[in-house]
Write an enzyme that holds these catalytic residues in place. Structure first.
Site, short mmCIF file in Angstrom:
data_model
loop_
_atom_site.label_atom_id
_atom_site.label_comp_id
_atom_site.label_asym_id
_atom_site.label_seq_id
_atom_site.Cartn_x
_atom_site.Cartn_y
_atom_site.Cartn_z
N ARG A 43 -9.15 48.41 24.71
CA ARG A 43 -7.80 48.62 25.28
C ARG A 43 -6.74 47.80 24.54
NH1 ARG A 43 -8.58 49.23 31.85
NH2 ARG A 43 -8.91 51.48 31.78
N LYS B 46 -22.14 60.29 41.42
CA LYS B 46 -21.73 60.96 42.66
C LYS B 46 -20.91 62.23 42.47
CE LYS B 46 -21.21 56.54 44.98
NZ LYS B 46 -20.09 55.62 45.13
N GLY C 276 -14.16 55.27 30.94
CA GLY C 276 -15.22 54.71 31.77
C GLY C 276 -16.56 54.54 31.06
N GLY D 40 -10.27 56.06 35.72
CA GLY D 40 -9.71 56.83 36.83
C GLY D 40 -8.55 57.72 36.39
C1 3PG Z 1 -8.70 50.99 35.19
O1 3PG Z 1 -9.43 50.17 34.62
O2 3PG Z 1 -9.12 52.09 35.62
C2 3PG Z 1 -7.24 50.70 35.29
O3 3PG Z 1 -6.91 49.55 34.61
C3 3PG Z 1 -6.79 50.66 36.73
O4 3PG Z 1 -7.37 49.59 37.40
P1 3PG Z 1 -7.51 49.65 38.98
O5 3PG Z 1 -8.58 50.67 39.30
O6 3PG Z 1 -7.87 48.26 39.42
O7 3PG Z 1 -6.18 50.10 39.55
#
Ligand code: 3PG
Length: 400
Positions: free
Chosen positions: A34, A199, A357, A380
């Protein structure tokens, strides 16, 4: 959408929201993707002579103790090395206070500072006005380059954007939207989407939306067993979400109605008991056809016939989007399916997009990072994008 290429920041105070939410172990950054992904925008702002004020959240801040461990200090240090220029850390538990204002006032063109973890201010995640105003008060221009956070509507990516005259997106945000957006809305066909992970419940809208957009949808990982059970198969002790059986049936019907291919595992790697610790390499496995699974065993990875089936589908694709591992890839014995899918993507000439992810981590760990067209920095956020949702972080910068 307006980007950093559409503005002139010479001599201006630029607040640049990045997603520096990186994993830390004993104060060391264990995955800096990142940070690296944020460099092009930061370099551009420096080169244009802006006063670059970086900000980000880091993890979830729930207790006072979190404020000790979730400081962005290690990020400032590593960014300094990556940029070859000092990134001055200006820590404040208030994130913006008089010391920060003084530091900003003292900045010269092309200098860079980093503010403390935006979540140290409790209002951040509530998109409260006071903190948004504080952030807006220290800048002339707002740049949002935090794609990983774009699914959140917080002060530092949404609230502040509404309070400044100029809000634009950075290069990373633009690249993410271009790759993911083109794949979903305007793909070169055949378009194959691969979804995994534990899931079904986490991917309901992604499955439904991608079925409409893709030509072939491939399902693997723990969630495949709920589909297999919905087909009427014995799945033994495999992971299942009983409340989603009807949903899975509905999706299989939807695929048929739309004339889309929905591929499910045809065989599975089975174990007697879930490994403890999860990475125990001595775990014994057997392979079962998907319609002949042993009732006393648990499926934890896709089998060799499934690997072949999925790899073939990838070979003929022109666009591939992948999100979620095919098995319990934390365990070397149960990572074969995930590795094979990564290898298939690395070999194809298709446009390959990894939706953040675990799958992004897997691809990078396996050394295939350079072989992919795009690896999203959003977990996410990329999932919500694949659901077809408008992301608040993107919308806020676009409204200007
Ligand atoms: C992530 O890693 O998905 C983002 O930085 C958002 O983080 P968060 O789920 O804690 O809002």
């Amino acid at each position: 959408k307006k980007s950093v290429d559409d503005i002139n920041v010479k001599g201006l105070r630029v607040l640049c929201r990045c997603d520096f939410n990186v994993p830390l172990k004993n104060g060391e950054i264990t995955d800096e993707n990142r940070l690296v992904a944020a460099l092009p925008t930061i370099k551009k702002l420096i080169a244009d002579g802006g006063k670059v004020i970086l900000c980000s959240h880091l993890g979830k801040v729930k207790t006072e103790e979190d404020k000790q461990t979730k400081t962005l200090a290690p990020v400032a240090k590593r960014l300094t090395e990556l940029l070859g220029q000092e990134v001055k850390f200006v820590p404040s538990l208030e994130v913006v206070d008089d010391t920060v204002r003084a530091a900003v006032d003292a900045m010269k063109d092309g200098e860079v500072i980093l503010l403390e973890n935006t979540r140290f201010r409790a209002e951040e995640t509530k998109n409260g006005e006071a903190f948004s105003k504080d952030l807006a008060s220290i800048c002339d221009v707002f740049v949002n380059d935090a794609f990983g956070t774009a699914h959140r509507a917080h002060c530092s990516n949404v609230g502040v954007a509404a309070l400044v005259d100029t809000a634009v997106v950075g290069y990373l945000m633009q690249k993410e939207i271009d790759f993911l957006g083109n794949a979903v809305e305007n793909p070169v066909r055949p378009f194959v989407a691969i979804l995994g992970g534990a899931k079904v419940a986490d991917k309901l809208n992604v499955i439904s939306n991608l079925l409409e957009k893709c030509d072939t949808l491939i399902i693997g990982g723990g969630m495949a067993y709920t589909f297999l059970k919905a087909k009427g198969y014995e799945i033994g002790k495999s992971l299942v979400d009983e409340t989603k059986l009807d949903y899975c049936k509905e999706m299989m019907e939807k695929a048929e109605k739309l004339g889309k291919k929905l591929l499910l595992p045809v065989d599975s790697v089975m174990i007697d008991d879930f490994p403890n610790p999860i990475d125990d390499p001595t775990i014994a496995t057997t392979i079962c056809d998907a319609d002949k699974m042993d009732a006393s065993k648990e499926g934890c990875d896709i089998g060799p016939k499934t690997i072949e089936l999925y790899s073939e589908a990838v070979k003929t694709a022109k666009t591939v989007v992948w999100n979620g591992p095919m098995g319990v890839f934390e365990n070397p014995v149960l990572a074969t399916g995930t590795k094979a899918v990564a290898a298939a993507l690395a070999e194809t000439d298709a446009t390959t997009i990894i939706g953040g992810g675990d799958s992004a981590a897997a691809v990078n760990q396996l050394g295939y990072g350079d072989k992919m067209s795009h690896i999203s920095t959003g977990g996410g956020a990329s999932l919500e994008f694949l659901e077809g949702k408008e992301l608040p972080g993107v919308a806020a910068a676009n409204d200007k």
